[in-house]
Design a protein around this motif. Sequence first.
Motif, PDB file in Angstrom:
ATOM      1  N   VAL A   5      -5.964  -4.592  26.194  1.00 19.24           N
ATOM      2  CA  VAL A   5      -6.228  -5.365  24.840  1.00 19.24           C
ATOM      3  C   VAL A   5      -7.406  -5.964  24.911  1.00 19.24           C
ATOM      4  O   VAL A   5      -8.311  -6.086  24.031  1.00 19.24           O
ATOM      5  CB  VAL A   5      -5.015  -6.238  24.834  1.00 19.24           C
ATOM      6  N   LEU A   6      -7.551  -6.859  25.990  1.00 19.18           N
ATOM      7  CA  LEU A   6      -8.855  -7.771  25.997  1.00 19.18           C
ATOM      8  C   LEU A   6     -10.236  -7.038  26.028  1.00 19.18           C
ATOM      9  O   LEU A   6     -11.112  -7.284  25.608  1.00 19.18           O
ATOM     10  CB  LEU A   6      -8.843  -8.532  27.345  1.00 19.18           C
ATOM     11  N   THR A   7     -10.062  -5.807  26.978  1.00 18.85           N
ATOM     12  CA  THR A   7     -11.225  -4.912  27.054  1.00 18.85           C
ATOM     13  C   THR A   7     -11.499  -4.167  25.948  1.00 18.85           C
ATOM     14  O   THR A   7     -12.875  -3.826  25.410  1.00 18.85           O
ATOM     15  CB  THR A   7     -11.207  -3.963  28.408  1.00 18.85           C
ATOM     16  N   THR A   8     -10.598  -3.816  24.987  1.00 16.78           N
ATOM     17  CA  THR A   8     -10.927  -2.942  23.738  1.00 16.78           C
ATOM     18  C   THR A   8     -11.271  -4.122  22.692  1.00 16.78           C
ATOM     19  O   THR A   8     -12.247  -3.731  21.966  1.00 16.78           O
ATOM     20  CB  THR A   8      -9.349  -2.441  23.433  1.00 16.78           C
ATOM     21  N   ASP A  12     -18.423  -8.481  25.524  1.00 13.92           N
ATOM     22  CA  ASP A  12     -19.410  -9.402  25.325  1.00 13.92           C
ATOM     23  C   ASP A  12     -20.240  -8.857  24.239  1.00 13.92           C
ATOM     24  O   ASP A  12     -20.121  -7.663  23.812  1.00 13.92           O
ATOM     25  CB  ASP A  12     -20.046  -9.998  26.299  1.00 13.92           C
ATOM     26  N   ARG A  13     -21.481  -9.569  23.856  1.00 20.88           N
ATOM     27  CA  ARG A  13     -22.518  -8.881  23.027  1.00 20.88           C
ATOM     28  C   ARG A  13     -23.293  -7.437  23.515  1.00 20.88           C
ATOM     29  O   ARG A  13     -23.729  -6.654  22.796  1.00 20.88           O
ATOM     30  CB  ARG A  13     -23.521  -9.957  22.755  1.00 20.88           C
ATOM     31  N   GLN A  14     -23.141  -7.456  24.807  1.00 21.62           N
ATOM     32  CA  GLN A  14     -23.744  -6.215  25.514  1.00 21.62           C
ATOM     33  C   GLN A  14     -22.574  -5.081  25.527  1.00 21.62           C
ATOM     34  O   GLN A  14     -22.633  -4.054  26.312  1.00 21.62           O
ATOM     35  CB  GLN A  14     -24.207  -6.484  26.811  1.00 21.62           C
ATOM     36  N   GLY A  15     -21.328  -5.417  25.083  1.00 21.13           N
ATOM     37  CA  GLY A  15     -20.110  -4.360  25.204  1.00 21.13           C
ATOM     38  C   GLY A  15     -19.587  -4.496  26.613  1.00 21.13           C
ATOM     39  O   GLY A  15     -18.707  -3.546  26.920  1.00 21.13           O
ATOM     40  N   CYS A  16     -19.921  -5.451  27.330  1.00 19.04           N
ATOM     41  CA  CYS A  16     -19.322  -5.576  28.468  1.00 19.04           C
ATOM     42  C   CYS A  16     -18.076  -6.538  28.563  1.00 19.04           C
ATOM     43  O   CYS A  16     -17.918  -7.334  27.730  1.00 19.04           O
ATOM     44  CB  CYS A  16     -20.087  -6.187  29.595  1.00 19.04           C
ATOM     45  N   VAL A  17     -17.339  -6.575  29.465  1.00 21.39           N
ATOM     46  CA  VAL A  17     -15.965  -7.318  29.431  1.00 21.39           C
ATOM     47  C   VAL A  17     -16.196  -8.202  30.706  1.00 21.39           C
ATOM     48  O   VAL A  17     -16.395  -7.809  32.005  1.00 21.39           O
ATOM     49  CB  VAL A  17     -14.596  -6.452  29.743  1.00 21.39           C
ATOM     50  N   LEU A  18     -16.060  -9.688  30.710  1.00 25.01           N
ATOM     51  CA  LEU A  18     -16.216 -10.544  31.536  1.00 25.01           C
ATOM     52  C   LEU A  18     -14.898 -10.969  32.112  1.00 25.01           C
ATOM     53  O   LEU A  18     -14.123 -11.633  31.069  1.00 25.01           O
ATOM     54  CB  LEU A  18     -17.153 -11.758  31.185  1.00 25.01           C
ATOM     55  N   LEU A  19     -14.576 -10.821  33.117  1.00 24.52           N
ATOM     56  CA  LEU A  19     -13.181 -11.115  33.784  1.00 24.52           C
ATOM     57  C   LEU A  19     -13.430 -12.595  34.645  1.00 24.52           C
ATOM     58  O   LEU A  19     -14.174 -12.494  35.302  1.00 24.52           O
ATOM     59  CB  LEU A  19     -12.731 -10.267  34.424  1.00 24.52           C
ATOM     60  N   ASN A  20     -12.353 -13.531  34.449  1.00 20.81           N
ATOM     61  CA  ASN A  20     -12.463 -14.601  35.209  1.00 20.81           C
ATOM     62  C   ASN A  20     -11.147 -14.542  35.881  1.00 20.81           C
ATOM     63  O   ASN A  20     -10.155 -14.873  35.290  1.00 20.81           O
ATOM     64  CB  ASN A  20     -12.660 -15.884  34.307  1.00 20.81           C
TER      65      ASN A  20
END
Length: 106
Positions: A5-8, A12-20
């Motif tokens: 759900v988060l990645t879909t 971010d603005r570049q289409g990447c998903v940042l995971l912490n």
Amino acid sequence: MPIDVLTTHYPDRQGCVLLNFALSHTARTAIRHAAAARSQRPQDFLSQTVTDAVALHKEERARRLMTQMEGLLAQHTPEELLLCATSTLLSHHNRLQSGKSSPTPS
């Protein structure tokens, strides 16, 4: 929220998903060593490893689906399979549009 759900829905603005996320000391050490062996920064190594794992997972899912489709084609005509798939997808789409998450029992 589940990761899919988060990645879909929240790239971010570049289409990447940042995971912490927190890693154990053992995991951080293993990542540092593996990255050093490949002359990479740990974050680059981890990013590439996760990207590769996601791509492999998608490929495996596609292969499993193809195998299942081949099995269905051994028992049904392509037309029957296409009609069933279309009907199922339209039914699923209509359920989503109406706010129902699963079919109602008949």
